[in-house]
Design a protein around this motif. Structure first.
Motif, PDB file in Angstrom:
ATOM      1  N   CYS A 212       1.791  -1.833  -0.853  1.00  0.00           N
ATOM      2  CA  CYS A 212       1.447  -0.690  -1.700  1.00  0.00           C
ATOM      3  C   CYS A 212      -0.016  -0.757  -2.135  1.00  0.00           C
ATOM      4  N   GLN A 213      -0.466  -1.932  -2.550  1.00  0.00           N
ATOM      5  CA  GLN A 213      -1.858  -2.113  -2.961  1.00  0.00           C
ATOM      6  C   GLN A 213      -2.809  -1.808  -1.807  1.00  0.00           C
ATOM      7  N   GLN A 214      -2.458  -2.289  -0.639  1.00  0.00           N
ATOM      8  CA  GLN A 214      -3.321  -2.113   0.532  1.00  0.00           C
ATOM      9  C   GLN A 214      -3.478  -0.648   0.916  1.00  0.00           C
ATOM     10  N   HIS A 215      -2.406   0.134   0.769  1.00  0.00           N
ATOM     11  CA  HIS A 215      -2.426   1.494   1.315  1.00  0.00           C
ATOM     12  C   HIS A 215      -2.518   2.603   0.275  1.00  0.00           C
ATOM     13  N   THR A 216      -2.297   2.292  -0.987  1.00  0.00           N
ATOM     14  CA  THR A 216      -2.402   3.332  -2.022  1.00  0.00           C
ATOM     15  C   THR A 216      -3.396   2.962  -3.117  1.00  0.00           C
ATOM     16  N   GLY A 217      -3.786   1.680  -3.167  1.00  0.00           N
ATOM     17  CA  GLY A 217      -4.651   1.234  -4.243  1.00  0.00           C
ATOM     18  C   GLY A 217      -3.928   0.961  -5.539  1.00  0.00           C
ATOM     19  N   GLN A 218      -2.617   1.189  -5.560  1.00  0.00           N
ATOM     20  CA  GLN A 218      -1.812   0.923  -6.750  1.00  0.00           C
ATOM     21  C   GLN A 218      -1.196  -0.475  -6.666  1.00  0.00           C
ATOM     22  N   PRO A 219      -1.080  -1.176  -7.811  1.00  0.00           N
ATOM     23  CA  PRO A 219      -0.588  -2.556  -7.756  1.00  0.00           C
ATOM     24  C   PRO A 219       0.880  -2.676  -7.378  1.00  0.00           C
ATOM     25  N   TYR A 220       1.639  -1.611  -7.555  1.00  0.00           N
ATOM     26  CA  TYR A 220       3.054  -1.635  -7.169  1.00  0.00           C
ATOM     27  C   TYR A 220       3.533  -0.199  -6.976  1.00  0.00           C
ATOM     28  N   ASP A 221       4.671  -0.057  -6.325  1.00  0.00           N
ATOM     29  CA  ASP A 221       5.268   1.246  -6.034  1.00  0.00           C
ATOM     30  C   ASP A 221       6.136   1.643  -7.224  1.00  0.00           C
ATOM     31  N   ALA A 222       5.558   2.392  -8.150  1.00  0.00           N
ATOM     32  CA  ALA A 222       6.248   2.724  -9.404  1.00  0.00           C
ATOM     33  C   ALA A 222       7.559   3.455  -9.118  1.00  0.00           C
ATOM     34  N   ASP A 223       8.650   2.852  -9.572  1.00  0.00           N
ATOM     35  CA  ASP A 223       9.999   3.402  -9.440  1.00  0.00           C
ATOM     36  C   ASP A 223      10.423   3.600  -7.990  1.00  0.00           C
ATOM     37  N   GLY A 224       9.657   3.044  -7.048  1.00  0.00           N
ATOM     38  CA  GLY A 224       9.991   3.215  -5.639  1.00  0.00           C
ATOM     39  C   GLY A 224       9.727   4.617  -5.123  1.00  0.00           C
ATOM     40  N   ARG A 225       8.882   5.382  -5.853  1.00  0.00           N
ATOM     41  CA  ARG A 225       8.688   6.787  -5.475  1.00  0.00           C
ATOM     42  C   ARG A 225       7.982   6.932  -4.132  1.00  0.00           C
ATOM     43  N   TRP A 226       7.018   6.027  -3.841  1.00  0.00           N
ATOM     44  CA  TRP A 226       6.329   6.129  -2.545  1.00  0.00           C
ATOM     45  C   TRP A 226       7.297   5.819  -1.411  1.00  0.00           C
ATOM     46  N   ALA A 227       8.088   4.764  -1.572  1.00  0.00           N
ATOM     47  CA  ALA A 227       9.067   4.414  -0.537  1.00  0.00           C
ATOM     48  C   ALA A 227      10.049   5.554  -0.303  1.00  0.00           C
ATOM     49  N   ALA A 228      10.428   6.249  -1.374  1.00  0.00           N
ATOM     50  CA  ALA A 228      11.404   7.340  -1.250  1.00  0.00           C
ATOM     51  C   ALA A 228      10.861   8.506  -0.445  1.00  0.00           C
ATOM     52  N   GLN A 229       9.528   8.605  -0.306  1.00  0.00           N
ATOM     53  CA  GLN A 229       8.927   9.680   0.478  1.00  0.00           C
ATOM     54  C   GLN A 229       8.942   9.373   1.979  1.00  0.00           C
ATOM     55  N   GLY A 230       9.203   8.109   2.326  1.00  0.00           N
ATOM     56  CA  GLY A 230       9.166   7.718   3.729  1.00  0.00           C
ATOM     57  C   GLY A 230      10.543   7.670   4.361  1.00  0.00           C
TER      58      GLY A 230
END
Length: 381
Positions: A212-230
Motif C-alpha cells: 500500500c505504501q509503495q503504490h498509494t503513498g499511504q502507510p496502510y490500507d484504511a479499512d481495506g477500502r483499496w483492496a475492496a476496489q480490486g
C-alpha cells in the motif's frame, strides 16, 4: 535468586513494537490471580507512540543483511528505547501512577532476525533492545529478551501469546481461536480442558502495508477500502497458498525473514502484469485464507474467532474471515474485555510479571520447547 513476594495486584507495563513497525503500543495494567486461578486484569492506561520515520526505515533495513549491522543495530536499539521511554512516561502521566509504583516493564524489542533451530541446531532470535538503557530512562525494572530462553530450550521462541490468551479466556466453555493480525498473523487455539496451542499462520500487515505504501503513498490500507476496489487474482492466490510454510506442521514461526518485499516480488515475477490494486486484493485474501486454512485444520470444533492487532480495523479482512469460516462467530477481542490494539502489549506485561516472580511458563505445546522455563531477563531499577 529468591523470587519477590507476589503482591496482589502487581502493577506492570507492557510495551510492544511488532513486525508492522508502525509504532509502540503500551499498557499499564494491574495483574492479579482471581478465584479459581483465573487471571484478573485491570487496564489503567493505554498509549501508542509513532516511530520516527528515520528509525522505522532503519529498523526495516536491519531486517536484511547490510553493512555495519552491529553498530547500526546498537544505535537503533538505543533510539527505540527512547521511544519506549516516551510511551512509559505518557502511560504513567495519564494514569497518575508514579514510576516507583510500577513493579516491572515487559519490553519486547524489535525483531530483526528470527531463525530458530537453524544452522547449528539451536539457531537464534534477535530483538533489538537495550533493557539497561530503558531501566535508566524510566527508573523501572525491565524484563526483556523473552524469546531467547525458549529457543535455547529447543523451541521456536514464538508465538508467546497463546499461553496469555489461555490465561485470560480459559473459562469460555467452548473452543476459541484467537487471531492476532500484526505484521505476521498468529493463531491461538483454546479448547476446554486442553493445553493452549498456537503458531504463526502467515503474513498480514507486513505485506499489506508495504504494498500500500509503495503504490498509494499511504502507510496502510484504511479499512481495506483499496483492496475492496480490486479483484482477487486466483492464480496468484493459489501460488501464494502453495508457499511451503503454509503447509508446514506446527510448531512453527516466521517473520520478515520469509514474508518480505523480495519474496513478494519473486511471486509476482511468476504472474506478471497484475494491477497494483488487484495485488492488494489478493494479499488481503491471502491473509484471510492462510488463517482460515489453519483454523479449519487445527480447530475444526471452533465456534468463535477473536481477532486482535491492527488488522482488526480492516473491515475487508473481517468480512472475508466471516465468509471463510461459516458457523464461526468472528468478532474483536473488545467484546471479550481487551482492546484489540492492546492485547499484545498486555501479554508482555503479563510475561514480565512471570519473569518478575520467577514463574516458569510451559510453552511445550506451542513452541516445542523441552519444558517449562522462566522466560526473559531482568534489568533492575
Amino acid at each position: 535468586m529468591t523470587a519477590p513476594a507476589s503482591a496482589s495486584p502487581l502493577t506492570c507495563i507492557g510495551l510492544m513494537s511488532g513486525t508492522s513497525m508502525d509504532g509502540v503500543d503500551g499498557v499499564l495494567v494491574d495483574i492479579s490471580p482471581a478465584s479459581g486461578g483465573a487471571l484478573s486484569l485491570r487496564q489503567r492506561g493505554f498509549a501508542s507512540v509513532d516511530l520516527p520515520a528515520a528509525l522505522r526505515d532503519e529498523l526495516l533495513a536491519l531486517n536484511t543483511p547490510g553493512d555495519n549491522e552491529l553498530h547500526r543495530g546498537a544505535l537503533a536499539a538505543n533510539a527505540l528505547m527512547r521511544v519506549y521511554a516516551q510511551c512509559v512516561q505518557q502511560l504513567c502521566a495519564e494514569a497518575a501512577v508514579a514510576p516507583e509504583a510500577v513493579a516491572v516493564i515487559g519490553a519486547h524489542g524489535q525483531t530483526v532476525r528470527h531463525r530458530p533451530g537453524l544452522f547449528d541446531g539451536t539457531g537464534y532470535t534477535t530483538q533489538l533492545i537495550n533493557g539497561a538503557l530503558l531501566a535508566e530512562l524510566t527508573g523501572i525494572a525491565v524484563a526483556c529478551d523473552f524469546r531467547s530462553r525458549d529457543v535455547a530450550a529447543g523451541g521456536q521462541g514464538a508465538p508467546l501469546v497463546p499461553v496469555f490468551h489461555q490465561a485470560v479466556w480459559n473459562d469460555a466453555g467452548e473452543t476459541l481461536v484467537v487471531l492476532n493480525l500484526g505484521g505476521i498473523a498468529n493463531l491461538s487455539i483454546l479448547a476446554p480442558g486442553k493445553t493452549p496451542f498456537g503458531f504463526d499462520c502467515g503474513p498480514a500487515n507486513a505485506l499489506l502495508d508495504g504494498w500500500c505504501q509503495q503504490h498509494t503513498g499511504q502507510p496502510y490500507d484504511a479499512d481495506g477500502r483499496w483492496a475492496a476496489q480490486g479483484q482477487v487474482h486466483e492464480a496468484l492466490l493459489q501460488q501464494l497458498m502453495a508457499e511451503p510454510y503454509i503447509r508446514q506442521a506446527p510448531p512453527k514461526s516466521t517473520g520478515r525473514d520469509l514474508f518480505n518485499a523480495e519474496w513478494l516480488q519473486q511471486q509476482l515475477a511468476l504472474q506478471p502484469g497484475i494491477a497494483a490494486v488487484d495485488v492488494q486484493a489478493t494479499l488481503t485474501a491471502y491473509t484471510v485464507q492462510a488463517a482460515a486454512h489453519h483454523a479449519r485444520a487445527h480447530a475444526p470444533a471452533a465456534t468463535r474467532l477473536l481477532v486482535c492487532g491492527g488488522g482488526v480495523r480492516n473491515g475487508e479482512i473481517m468480512r472475508q474471515l466471516a465468509e471463510a469460516l461459516p458457523g464461526v462467530t468472528v468478532e474483536s477481542t473488545q467484546a471479550h474485555g481487551i482492546d484489540p490494539q492492546a492485547v499484545e502489549a498486555t501479554a508482555f506485561a503479563w510475561l514480565a510479571s512471570k519473569t518478575w516472580l520467577r514463574e516458569p511458563i510451559d510453552m511445550t505445546a506451542v513452541t516445542g520447547a523441552r519444558g517449562p522455563r522462566v522466560l526473559g531477563c531482568l534489568y533492575l531499577a
